[in-house]
Design an enzyme around this catalytic site. Sequence first.
Site, PDB file in Angstrom:
ATOM      1  N   ASN A 104      26.186  35.742  35.941  1.00 13.90           N
ATOM      2  CA  ASN A 104      27.370  34.889  35.907  1.00 13.90           C
ATOM      3  C   ASN A 104      27.591  34.363  37.320  1.00 13.90           C
ATOM      4  OD1 ASN A 104      29.892  33.763  35.754  1.00 13.90           O
ATOM      5  ND2 ASN A 104      30.979  35.661  35.255  1.00 13.90           N
ATOM      6  N   TRP A 105      27.291  33.089  37.509  1.00  8.34           N
ATOM      7  CA  TRP A 105      27.419  32.510  38.855  1.00  8.34           C
ATOM      8  C   TRP A 105      28.875  32.235  39.212  1.00  8.34           C
ATOM      9  CZ3 TRP A 105      23.031  28.468  40.315  1.00  8.34           C
ATOM     10  CH2 TRP A 105      21.822  29.160  40.444  1.00  8.34           C
ATOM     11  N   LYS A 106      29.787  32.335  38.238  1.00  6.45           N
ATOM     12  CA  LYS A 106      31.208  32.038  38.486  1.00  6.45           C
ATOM     13  C   LYS A 106      31.322  30.643  39.145  1.00  6.45           C
ATOM     14  CE  LYS A 106      32.045  36.952  38.534  1.00  6.45           C
ATOM     15  NZ  LYS A 106      32.878  38.072  38.939  1.00  6.45           N
TER      16      LYS A 106
ATOM     17  N   HIS B  68      36.278  36.437  29.986  1.00 10.96           N
ATOM     18  CA  HIS B  68      36.078  37.140  31.263  1.00 10.96           C
ATOM     19  C   HIS B  68      37.447  37.494  31.843  1.00 10.96           C
ATOM     20  CE1 HIS B  68      34.911  38.011  35.366  1.00 10.96           C
ATOM     21  NE2 HIS B  68      33.665  38.121  34.939  1.00 10.96           N
TER      22      HIS B  68
ATOM     23  N   GLU C 176      38.523  37.249  34.700  1.00  7.51           N
ATOM     24  CA  GLU C 176      39.039  36.213  35.612  1.00  7.51           C
ATOM     25  C   GLU C 176      39.677  35.069  34.824  1.00  7.51           C
ATOM     26  OE1 GLU C 176      35.411  35.776  37.860  1.00  7.51           O
ATOM     27  OE2 GLU C 176      35.717  37.803  38.643  1.00  7.51           O
TER      28      GLU C 176
ATOM     29  N   GLU D 299      33.423  45.146  31.247  1.00 12.63           N
ATOM     30  CA  GLU D 299      33.542  44.910  32.684  1.00 12.63           C
ATOM     31  C   GLU D 299      34.876  45.470  33.170  1.00 12.63           C
ATOM     32  OE1 GLU D 299      30.885  41.395  34.006  1.00 12.63           O
ATOM     33  OE2 GLU D 299      32.816  40.576  33.419  1.00 12.63           O
TER      34      GLU D 299
ATOM     35  N   GLY E 153      33.153  42.790  41.701  1.00  9.20           N
ATOM     36  CA  GLY E 153      33.152  42.260  43.063  1.00  9.20           C
ATOM     37  C   GLY E 153      33.631  43.244  44.118  1.00  9.20           C
TER      38      GLY E 153
ATOM     39  N   SER F 105      29.754  45.084  39.659  1.00 11.71           N
ATOM     40  CA  SER F 105      29.005  45.617  40.805  1.00 11.71           C
ATOM     41  C   SER F 105      27.650  46.198  40.428  1.00 11.71           C
ATOM     42  CB  SER F 105      29.851  46.652  41.569  1.00 11.71           C
ATOM     43  OG  SER F 105      31.010  46.028  42.103  1.00 11.71           O
TER      44      SER F 105
ATOM     45  N   GLY G  92      27.405  39.507  38.444  1.00 14.69           N
ATOM     46  CA  GLY G  92      28.025  38.427  39.199  1.00 14.69           C
ATOM     47  C   GLY G  92      27.267  38.163  40.484  1.00 14.69           C
ATOM     48  N   GLY G  93      27.773  38.700  41.592  1.00 13.95           N
ATOM     49  CA  GLY G  93      27.244  38.419  42.923  1.00 13.95           C
ATOM     50  C   GLY G  93      25.733  38.559  43.049  1.00 13.95           C
TER      51      GLY G  93
HETATM   52  P1  13P Z   1      29.997  41.411  40.202  1.00 16.01           P
HETATM   53  O1  13P Z   1      28.618  41.762  39.732  1.00 16.01           O
HETATM   54  O2  13P Z   1      30.009  40.448  41.354  1.00 16.01           O
HETATM   55  O3  13P Z   1      30.838  42.636  40.416  1.00 16.01           O
HETATM   56  O4  13P Z   1      30.697  40.580  39.007  1.00 16.01           O
HETATM   57  C1  13P Z   1      30.686  41.108  37.726  1.00 16.01           C
HETATM   58  C2  13P Z   1      31.174  40.069  36.793  1.00 16.01           C
HETATM   59  O5  13P Z   1      32.331  39.716  36.771  1.00 16.01           O
HETATM   60  C3  13P Z   1      30.169  39.423  35.915  1.00 16.01           C
HETATM   61  O6  13P Z   1      30.791  38.662  34.938  1.00 16.01           O
END
Ligand code: 13P
Length: 248
Positions: A10-12, A96, A98, A166, A172, A211, A232-233
């Site tokens: 997920n590149w957000k 998600h 977010e 999640e 993050g 993470s 994510g990251g």
């Molecule tokens: P991180 O891997 O950056 O913690 O993000 C997880 C996430 O929200 C994937 O959707």
Amino acid sequence: MSTNRLIAGNWKMNGLAADLAEAKALAEALAGEAATTRVALCPPATLIAQMNWQLRDSTVEIGGQDCSDKASGAYTGDISAAMLKDAGANLVILGHSERRAGHGETDADVAARVEAALAAGLEPIICVGETLAEREAGRAVEVVSSQVMASLPESLSGRAFAVAYEPVWAIGTGLTPTLEQIEEVHAAVRAAMVARLSEGGRTAPILYGGSVKPNNAAEILAVLEVGGALVGGASLKATDFLGIIRAA
Ligand code: 13P
């Protein structure tokens, strides 16, 4: 080999055209390898069509990060499921945290988006997860189970989809639950999926997200009922993401 294990990145709100080089590097690295797991990237909607072109000869799949619950119309700024599909996505992340926290999406909103995604032929990845306050109050299993029950419409039965657990506090932050905590919640998610969808809730993979890094992926992916990861990251750079994929 047929598999329903899925590692999705997920590149957000990260990624410009220049970053498509990472997608290309990922595809090239995976090209010679036997696929034991499905791999997907979910870039911002602006990059889906270009990424689809870049990955045209690759097994790497493409997803959106959200879609409207409406099919079309006067909804300025929104993107429909059919538009994502048309641009080259076959998956979409929905609910998600977010989106739930930052845009006020309720379980009912998520369920409506899932219906729209299914109608357009997209495979939804439906996210659930407790906040730190909810975990500290001993309510993680209760919160997540209730999100599953209310965010998964019955029409998912017989359709391809995934649920992603999640924990909000693990996203993050570099923090992850213990393997026992992951196993406990994934078991609860499976039970809620079966309670909601009967047989239709038995086989869809339950991804873990929060993470996930190359150095913790193997142990997390080995936990019972962990059917993949939502990353994510560590999905932004091909080398990091490959480290996770190869741990699967
Ligand atoms: P991180 O891997 O950056 O913690 O993000 C997880 C996430 O929200 C994937 O959707």
